[in-house]
Design an enzyme around this catalytic site. Structure first.
Site, PDB file in Angstrom:
ATOM      1  N   HIS A   1       0.869  -1.183   0.000  1.00 47.53           N
ATOM      2  CA  HIS A   1       0.000   0.000   0.000  1.00 47.53           C
ATOM      3  C   HIS A   1       0.901   1.226   0.000  1.00 47.53           C
ATOM      4  CE1 HIS A   1      -3.734   2.275   0.683  1.00 47.53           C
ATOM      5  NE2 HIS A   1      -2.927   3.116   1.315  1.00 47.53           N
ATOM      6  N   CYS A   2       0.687   2.115  -0.962  1.00 49.24           N
ATOM      7  CA  CYS A   2       1.545   3.294  -1.128  1.00 49.24           C
ATOM      8  C   CYS A   2       0.780   4.540  -0.696  1.00 49.24           C
ATOM      9  CB  CYS A   2       1.993   3.419  -2.589  1.00 49.24           C
ATOM     10  SG  CYS A   2       3.028   4.885  -2.888  1.00 49.24           S
ATOM     11  N   ILE A   3       1.296   5.231   0.328  1.00 46.28           N
ATOM     12  CA  ILE A   3       0.601   6.427   0.807  1.00 46.28           C
ATOM     13  C   ILE A   3       0.741   7.594  -0.162  1.00 46.28           C
ATOM     14  CG2 ILE A   3       0.811   5.745   3.225  1.00 46.28           C
ATOM     15  CD1 ILE A   3       3.159   7.660   3.496  1.00 46.28           C
TER      16      ILE A   3
ATOM     17  N   ASN B   1      -3.352   4.483  -2.451  1.00 46.09           N
ATOM     18  CA  ASN B   1      -3.929   3.292  -3.079  1.00 46.09           C
ATOM     19  C   ASN B   1      -2.944   2.146  -2.928  1.00 46.09           C
ATOM     20  OD1 ASN B   1      -5.747   1.744  -4.495  1.00 46.09           O
ATOM     21  ND2 ASN B   1      -5.399   2.700  -6.478  1.00 46.09           N
TER      22      ASN B   1
END
Length: 425
Positions: free
Chosen positions: A185-187, A191
């Site tokens: 999960h990439c902040i 997403n």
């Protein structure tokens, strides 16, 4: 040089903190100073603050700080995405008014493309369905990859989504959904990076890396040209100044300081781009290496755990029938992948070899102790170019449905690759 040195120090400190935060837990960096710093910053230092809070306020401040930290790091919100957009847009607003009149038509064209692409790929990475697994598409997702009986085993159910977990999938606690081929999960994009948007994420990294390098190099060139106009004896490198005779470092730095302050907007953004570009290129290189190895960030963590079990003597493997009869209650009858697992890997609590006739364990034949990742196969590594196709063309069928007799791309004779490279990444 006071202002320039301060700005450079702050940017370097932030870049280093970001690097430690995102790379400190990587398997390849375990046991290194980066891993140690990650523990100090994100484990020991917070624990120290909690201890002080308990003594001073009776622990009234810590819970609020923990909730805020968990919200920022582990909940879905656009704060970091907005910050990233502001960083891009404000930097360009400060940079372009000074640089644009000095550019040739060709540089203006290439510069415009390099500016637009990160916004385009950021939008696509952030708003594309990363591969949410739902009851409607669950059968299709089950046929995306076969189980390797090493990292992923059939029959495991997600306790939140109440669906059988397809191979390479993972439930995201931030998105509250199961994601196909979940990388992480990439902040920055608010997403997950999964099967359907991994290519957009990698293109975002590539375009941002090119933009920062382009902006940094172009800014240095434009400032150097202006400094040469006012100080003909100056050169980009101090030992080349005064027609090759060199100049004192202090004088060389003073002229650099003048150049930054004379074009402060472009100078500040040039410095920011030059200092952050290696971080972006490093992140791009890491994900390119994952593609080369046929793995994901999530899977590299799993391989790291297996490596520990192997070194301790708790891991065993044996052969798996390539044409075995599948349990269609928990496995798909067909997958688009061009290979099936040829091994089963298990760990034991005692370190004793499992019984060869144990019918509860899959596979056939005698068990063999595994002492390193070089001794096992990675089912999901089918060669760099086909790994790349799998990333760039989500859902590409590597073999025809349903029999799979005709395989595309010559994959029947594929070279088997060792999982050893995953851990070394």
């Amino acid at each position: 040089m006071g202002v320039i040195a301060t700005v450079a120090t702050v940017v370097l400190a932030i870049s280093f903190m970001v690097f430690v935060t995102f790379f400190g837990r990587l398997p390849a960096l375990r046991g290194t100073p980066i891993s140690w710093l990650h523990k100090v910053i994100w484990v020991h230092f917070p624990n120290l603050l909690k201890s002080i809070d308990r003594r001073v306020t009776g622990g009234r401040i810590s819970p609020a700080c923990v909730r805020f930290g968990n919200y920022m790091m582990y909940d879905r919100h656009p704060s970091v995405l907005i910050f990233f957009l502001l960083l891009l847009s404000i930097g360009e607003i400060l940079y372009l008014p000074t640089a644009w009149p000095q550019l040739t038509p060709l540089v203006k064209l290439t510069g415009t493309v390099s500016i637009i692409l990160p916004y385009l790929f950021l939008y696509l990475a952030a708003f594309t369905d990363p591969g949410y697994i739902t009851p409607a598409n669950h059968p299709q997702e089950m046929s995306r990859y076969p189980y390797d009986f090493t990292l992923f085993h059939p029959g495991n159910e997600c306790h939140t989504c109440h669906l059988l977990k397809p191979a390479r999938s993972k439930h995201c606690s931030v998105c509250k959904r199961c994601i196909a081929k979940n990388d992480h999960h990439c902040i920055f994009i608010n997403n997950c990076v999964g099967a359907n948007n991994q290519h957009w994420f990698i293109l975002l990294l590539l375009s941002t890396a090119v933009l920062t390098a382009y902006g940094g190099i172009l800014g240095v060139y434009l400032m150097a040209k202006r400094m040469n106009f006012f100080f003909p004896y100056w050169a980009l490198l101090p030992w080349n100044a005064n027609k090759g005779e060199g100049m004192p470092l202090k004088d060389w730095l003073v002229i650099w300081s003048w150049g930054f302050q004379n074009q402060v907007g472009m100078g500040a953004v040039t410095l920011l781009a030059g200092l952050t570009s290696p971080l972006v290129w490093g992140l791009l290189g890491y994900h390119a290496w994952l593609v080369y190895c046929g793995t994901t960030t999530n899977e590299s963590m799993k391989w790291s755990d297996w490596s520990y079990e192997m070194r301790e003597g708790f891991a065993y493997k044996r052969k798996m029938h390539g044409q075995r009869q599948k349990d269609l209650k928990v496995e798909p009858a067909w997958t688009r992948w061009p290979a099936e697992t040829e091994q089963v890997l298990v760990r034991t609590e005692s370190g004793q070899c499992p019984a060869e006739d144990d019918q509860t364990l899959p596979g056939y034949g005698p068990w063999e102790a595994v002492w390193g990742l070089k001794d096992v196969e990675n089912l999901y590594d089918i060669g760099f170019w086909d790994n790349l196709v799998d990333v760039l063309v989500p859902g590409y069928n590597f073999r025809d449905e349903p029999s799979g007799k005709r395989q595309r791309g010559g994959l029947r004779q594929r070279k088997k690759r060792r999982a050893r490279r995953i851990y070394l990444a």
